[in-house]
Structure formats: C-alpha cells, structure tokens
Write a protein that holds these residues in place. Structure first.
Motif, PDB file in Angstrom:
ATOM      1  N   SER A 319       0.937  -1.384   0.317  1.00  0.00           N
ATOM      2  CA  SER A 319       0.116   0.297  -0.069  1.00  0.00           C
ATOM      3  C   SER A 319       0.511   1.272   0.070  1.00  0.00           C
ATOM      4  CB  SER A 319      -1.318  -0.028   1.268  1.00  0.00           C
ATOM      5  OG  SER A 319      -0.285   0.030   2.229  1.00  0.00           O
ATOM      6  N   TYR A 320       2.239   0.956   0.954  1.00  0.00           N
ATOM      7  CA  TYR A 320       2.863   2.405   1.269  1.00  0.00           C
ATOM      8  C   TYR A 320       3.368   2.695   0.052  1.00  0.00           C
ATOM      9  CZ  TYR A 320       5.755   5.973   2.957  1.00  0.00           C
ATOM     10  OH  TYR A 320       7.156   7.500   3.207  1.00  0.00           O
ATOM     11  N   PRO A 321       4.200   1.733  -0.348  1.00  0.00           N
ATOM     12  CA  PRO A 321       5.141   1.295  -1.892  1.00  0.00           C
ATOM     13  C   PRO A 321       4.424   1.995  -3.130  1.00  0.00           C
ATOM     14  CG  PRO A 321       5.538  -0.501  -0.572  1.00  0.00           C
ATOM     15  CD  PRO A 321       4.677   0.126   0.798  1.00  0.00           C
ATOM     16  N   ILE A 322       3.442   1.576  -3.494  1.00  0.00           N
ATOM     17  CA  ILE A 322       3.030   1.995  -4.304  1.00  0.00           C
ATOM     18  C   ILE A 322       2.041   3.141  -4.639  1.00  0.00           C
ATOM     19  CG2 ILE A 322       0.136   1.372  -3.699  1.00  0.00           C
ATOM     20  CD1 ILE A 322       0.068   0.280  -6.885  1.00  0.00           C
ATOM     21  N   TYR A 323       1.688   3.466  -3.039  1.00  0.00           N
ATOM     22  CA  TYR A 323       0.788   5.197  -3.297  1.00  0.00           C
ATOM     23  C   TYR A 323       2.594   6.193  -4.024  1.00  0.00           C
ATOM     24  CZ  TYR A 323      -0.654   9.283  -1.169  1.00  0.00           C
ATOM     25  OH  TYR A 323      -0.971  10.504  -0.616  1.00  0.00           O
ATOM     26  N   ILE A 324       3.923   5.588  -3.186  1.00  0.00           N
ATOM     27  CA  ILE A 324       4.049   6.947  -3.019  1.00  0.00           C
ATOM     28  C   ILE A 324       5.224   6.583  -4.028  1.00  0.00           C
ATOM     29  CG2 ILE A 324       6.229   5.416  -2.083  1.00  0.00           C
ATOM     30  CD1 ILE A 324       4.854   8.973  -0.605  1.00  0.00           C
ATOM     31  N   ALA A 365       9.998  -1.478  -5.036  1.00  0.00           N
ATOM     32  CA  ALA A 365      10.617  -0.806  -3.832  1.00  0.00           C
ATOM     33  C   ALA A 365      10.994  -1.395  -2.746  1.00  0.00           C
ATOM     34  CB  ALA A 365       9.546   0.402  -4.329  1.00  0.00           C
ATOM     35  N   HIS A 366       9.771  -2.219  -2.273  1.00  0.00           N
ATOM     36  CA  HIS A 366       9.223  -2.929  -1.019  1.00  0.00           C
ATOM     37  C   HIS A 366      10.900  -3.633  -0.545  1.00  0.00           C
ATOM     38  CE1 HIS A 366       7.348  -4.333   2.374  1.00  0.00           C
ATOM     39  NE2 HIS A 366       7.506  -5.590   1.850  1.00  0.00           N
ATOM     40  N   ALA A 367      10.495  -4.861  -2.068  1.00  0.00           N
ATOM     41  CA  ALA A 367      11.749  -5.764  -1.742  1.00  0.00           C
ATOM     42  C   ALA A 367      13.008  -5.045  -1.671  1.00  0.00           C
ATOM     43  CB  ALA A 367      11.613  -6.304  -1.920  1.00  0.00           C
ATOM     44  N   TRP A 368      13.249  -4.367  -2.477  1.00  0.00           N
ATOM     45  CA  TRP A 368      14.797  -3.624  -2.649  1.00  0.00           C
ATOM     46  C   TRP A 368      14.964  -2.750  -2.706  1.00  0.00           C
ATOM     47  CZ3 TRP A 368      16.511  -8.269  -4.145  1.00  0.00           C
ATOM     48  CH2 TRP A 368      15.973  -9.406  -4.664  1.00  0.00           C
ATOM     49  N   TRP A 369      14.454  -1.351  -1.784  1.00  0.00           N
ATOM     50  CA  TRP A 369      14.969  -0.127  -1.148  1.00  0.00           C
ATOM     51  C   TRP A 369      13.904  -0.575   0.351  1.00  0.00           C
ATOM     52  CZ3 TRP A 369      17.275   4.170  -3.378  1.00  0.00           C
ATOM     53  CH2 TRP A 369      17.152   4.643  -2.581  1.00  0.00           C
ATOM     54  N   ASP A 370      13.078   0.057   0.545  1.00  0.00           N
ATOM     55  CA  ASP A 370      12.315  -0.324   1.757  1.00  0.00           C
ATOM     56  C   ASP A 370      12.894  -1.489   2.687  1.00  0.00           C
ATOM     57  OD1 ASP A 370      10.854   1.958   3.613  1.00  0.00           O
ATOM     58  OD2 ASP A 370       9.290  -0.042   3.256  1.00  0.00           O
ATOM     59  N   LEU A 371      13.011  -2.595   2.333  1.00  0.00           N
ATOM     60  CA  LEU A 371      13.107  -3.703   3.187  1.00  0.00           C
ATOM     61  C   LEU A 371      14.190  -3.081   3.634  1.00  0.00           C
ATOM     62  CD1 LEU A 371      10.927  -6.666   2.792  1.00  0.00           C
ATOM     63  CD2 LEU A 371      10.383  -4.861   4.499  1.00  0.00           C
ATOM     64  N   PRO A 372      15.259  -3.449   2.821  1.00  0.00           N
ATOM     65  CA  PRO A 372      16.926  -3.614   3.592  1.00  0.00           C
ATOM     66  C   PRO A 372      17.164  -2.260   3.930  1.00  0.00           C
ATOM     67  CG  PRO A 372      16.814  -4.006   0.909  1.00  0.00           C
ATOM     68  CD  PRO A 372      15.174  -3.283   1.312  1.00  0.00           C
ATOM     69  N   ILE A 373      16.915  -1.207   3.364  1.00  0.00           N
ATOM     70  CA  ILE A 373      17.334   0.319   4.236  1.00  0.00           C
ATOM     71  C   ILE A 373      16.907  -0.114   5.381  1.00  0.00           C
ATOM     72  CG2 ILE A 373      16.983   2.907   3.929  1.00  0.00           C
ATOM     73  CD1 ILE A 373      17.018   2.337   1.291  1.00  0.00           C
TER      74      ILE A 373
END
Length: 390
Positions: A319-324, A365-373
C-alpha cells in the motif's frame, strides 16, 4: 542482507510456509489483518483514480472514482489508530527523539525513493516537450526540499502542487506533522480530551468541505490551508478510537465487504449545489466523519480468514510503496495522453497495463529498497528498540 533474505522478508510468512500466520511487529504485536488490507484497498483506489482520470483528461462526467481523494483522509485516520496501538504503551521507556527516529525509519526511505523517481520523471520525460523547460537549479532546489518531504515552489506542468516532483508526498509532510503532534502533545491526553479536540476539527473539516465543494484540497498552494484541516480530525479520531477500543461495539465485517463499502463511497456520483449549499462537500465530509471511523471499528474487530489473509497481507505491504511511487510514472502518462497521438482504445489498453506495472514497481520498491534500508537503519539504532511496521 542477502538476496534470499530480502525475498523472504518481502514475501513474509508465505516464504517460509506460514502464509496463514498473521504478521507481527518486531515487538511481537499482531497486525490488524483487515485494516492492513483496507490500507491496500485505499491505495489501489487512488492509483486507479489517477490512471483513469488522466486517461479521460479529467473530464468530470467520465471520471469513475469521483471521491477517491478521500483515501488520504482514511490513511490519516488509520495512522492515528495504528500509532496509538504501536506506541502508546512504550513511552515509559522511550524518549521523543527515539520515537521520531523510528517514524523516520518507517516512512522516509520511500519518501527519498519517491523524490528520486519524481526528479527522473521531470528531467527525462520524453513526452513533455517544452512544457517542463525550467532552469535546472529550480528543479534541483525543489528536489532537495522533496527529499525531506517539505513543500517547495511550483514547477511548470505540475499545476501549483506544493510537492511538484511527486504530488502524493504532500500527505507524508502532513503525516510527519501528525506524528510530531502525537509525540509532543497527543500522547499525553486522555481519550476524552482527544474527543474534545476532535469536535472543532470536525467542524472545520465540514466547513472547509462545504466552502470548497470537495475535500480534494491541500495539495495545491491555493488550498494549502486545507491540508492540516484534513489531517487533524481523522488523525485525532483514529487515535481516540484506539484509546476507547474496549468500549466500542464488537462489529465483525470482513475485508471484502468493507473494501466494497469503501469503493462504493468513492464511486458515488458527485452532487450538485442546491440553494447555494455544496452538497458534494457535505457528502465527502460525512464520509470522513462517519463512514471511515465506522470502517475502522469494524475492521479492527474483523479477521481476514484463511482465504483472504494472504491477500490482506500483500495488500498492506504494497500500500505505501505503490502510493509513493506511482505518480512519477503517471506524470509521463499524463504528457503522453496530452499529446493526443493515441486512439481511445490504445489509451484504455495502456492505462489498464499500467496497473500491474505499478504493482510490480511497488513490489520492487518494497523488496529491494524499503526493506533493506530499514533493516540497516534498525541495526544502527538498535533492533530491540524498534517497533514493527505501522
């Protein structure tokens, strides 16, 4: 974090054979399954509204989800509820600075990604022509502010948006305002005082909606004053609902019926002004003041069930990744449509194909950016101090 670890984190329990296990935060609190799913429903409604609206060039008679911008108000209400759930019981061992650090870790990696995508969209759009011709220093200045979710001056071909490189980031600026208000004041207030504060905020929301004829306000400089008006009533109400949760009726309605109720409210026809009264604004205010709190109450008590749990979890995670991330791509779509070189059938086909494409971008964005960071930042801050996703 290795590739397999990232993939497992992105897929959650499903990756380890626990697809039917509810998600939990790092402190062991169970997620509200249906509320997670409803957050995804609201985000997808926003995406569909933007795609379809751009495709028909915002011809009001042809727009389907007229009231989809109200999803923002639902996000604010849900945020208030979940912030209370995640943090109300932690203040005896947590200082304000750490709370703000936790919220930055949760929200800001995707804000930065959204700003980067917005910058690329503005500078590299092949369909913009001369519509976005502006000195590079103006674009980079707006980008620098966007990196911090701060408003900036408008840019050509971006209306009068307060966040011209990625319009939806205006809501993250308001989210930070709400979080700061919670940390400094609202966490200390009892439920009755939250209710007292919510009354004038609700009145201001209704008056603003009646004046404007819509609550789709706050993202432009002309109506920037409406942004905090739209924030505070739902945020206060969501926090109040959490504080009085044990006194509320135990209503159980599943994710699908509640999603359909939300979709129906968003697709309701626009209403005319009658006798000088802008009924459309009053309808939208009623959705925020009455319908959305009722949906949260029902969703809070509901269970997704084995058949829907995986869908609610996936919906909540994306939800948040697709929104942003979706709007930078839709700026390009907007300029393509404006060129008028494609047939109506082609526009419908391409617009439809954008939905799975944007879902794929959100997953990446969720798997390769948000979660690792976030994992790296949690390690720096101290994992035992981190609440899970909220």
């Amino acid at each position: 974090m290795t590739e397999s670890m990232v993939m497992a984190a992105a897929l959650g329990p499903a990756a380890t054979g626990q697809a039917d296990a509810p998600d939990r935060t790092a402190t062991g609190k169970a997620h509200f399954e249906v509320l997670d799913g409803l957050r995804g429903t609201a985000a997808l409604i926003v995406v569909l509204f933007h795609i379809q609206g751009i495709t028909v060039k915002w011809d009001g008679a042809r727009v389907v989800l007229h009231h989809a911008p109200l999803a923002v108000d639902f996000f604010f209400a849900l945020s208030g509820f979940v912030i209370g759930y995640a943090y109300d019981d932690r203040w005896g061992r947590m200082r304000t600075g750490r709370f703000l650090a936790l919220r930055l870790i949760r929200l800001h990696p995707l804000v930065i990604l959204g700003a980067l995508l917005g910058l690329a969209s503005y500078l590299l759009d092949p369909f913009a022509g001369q519509a976005q011709a502006v000195p590079l220093r103006a674009v980079l200045g707006a980008f620098a502010l966007c990196l911090f979710a701060l408003p900036s001056w408008s840019l050509p071909n971006r209306w009068t948006d307060t966040h011209p490189l990625n319009g939806p980031i205006w809501t993250l600026f308001q989210e930070y305002v709400g979080n700061l208000a919670y940390a400094l004041v609202l966490r200390r207030l009892r439920a009755r005082w939250l209710a007292v504060l919510a009354v004038p905020c609700g009145a201001a929301l209704a008056i603003g909606a009646a004046m404007q004829g819509t609550l789709d306000q706050g993202s432009y400089w002309e109506t920037f004053w409406m942004a905090p008006v739209r924030l505070f009533f739902p945020f206060l109400t969501g926090l109040w609902l959490y504080r009085v949760r044990d006194r509320l009726p135990d209503v159980r309605i599943g994710w699908l019926p509640l999603s359909l109720a939300m979709l129906g409210a968003m697709a309701f026809p626009t209403l005319p002004a009658v006798g000088g009264v802008k009924l459309n604004g009053l309808y939208e205010a009623a959705c925020v003041i009455l319908l959305f709190p009722a949906i949260i109450v029902a969703g809070r008590h509901s269970e997704a069930g084995r058949g829907m749990l995986w869908l609610c979890k996936a919906s909540g995670r994306l939800s948040y990744p697709i929104y942003i991330t979706h709007f930078p791509f839709l700026y390009v779509w907007m300029n393509f449509v404006a060129n008028g070189s494609a047939s109506p059938a082609a526009l419908v086909a391409i617009g439809t194909a954008l939905v799975p494409f944007l879902l794929l971008v959100a997953w990446a964005a969720h798997a390769w950016w948000d979660l690792p960071i976030r994992a790296r930042l949690r390690g720096w801050l101290g994992r035992d101090q981190i609440s899970g996703s909220t």
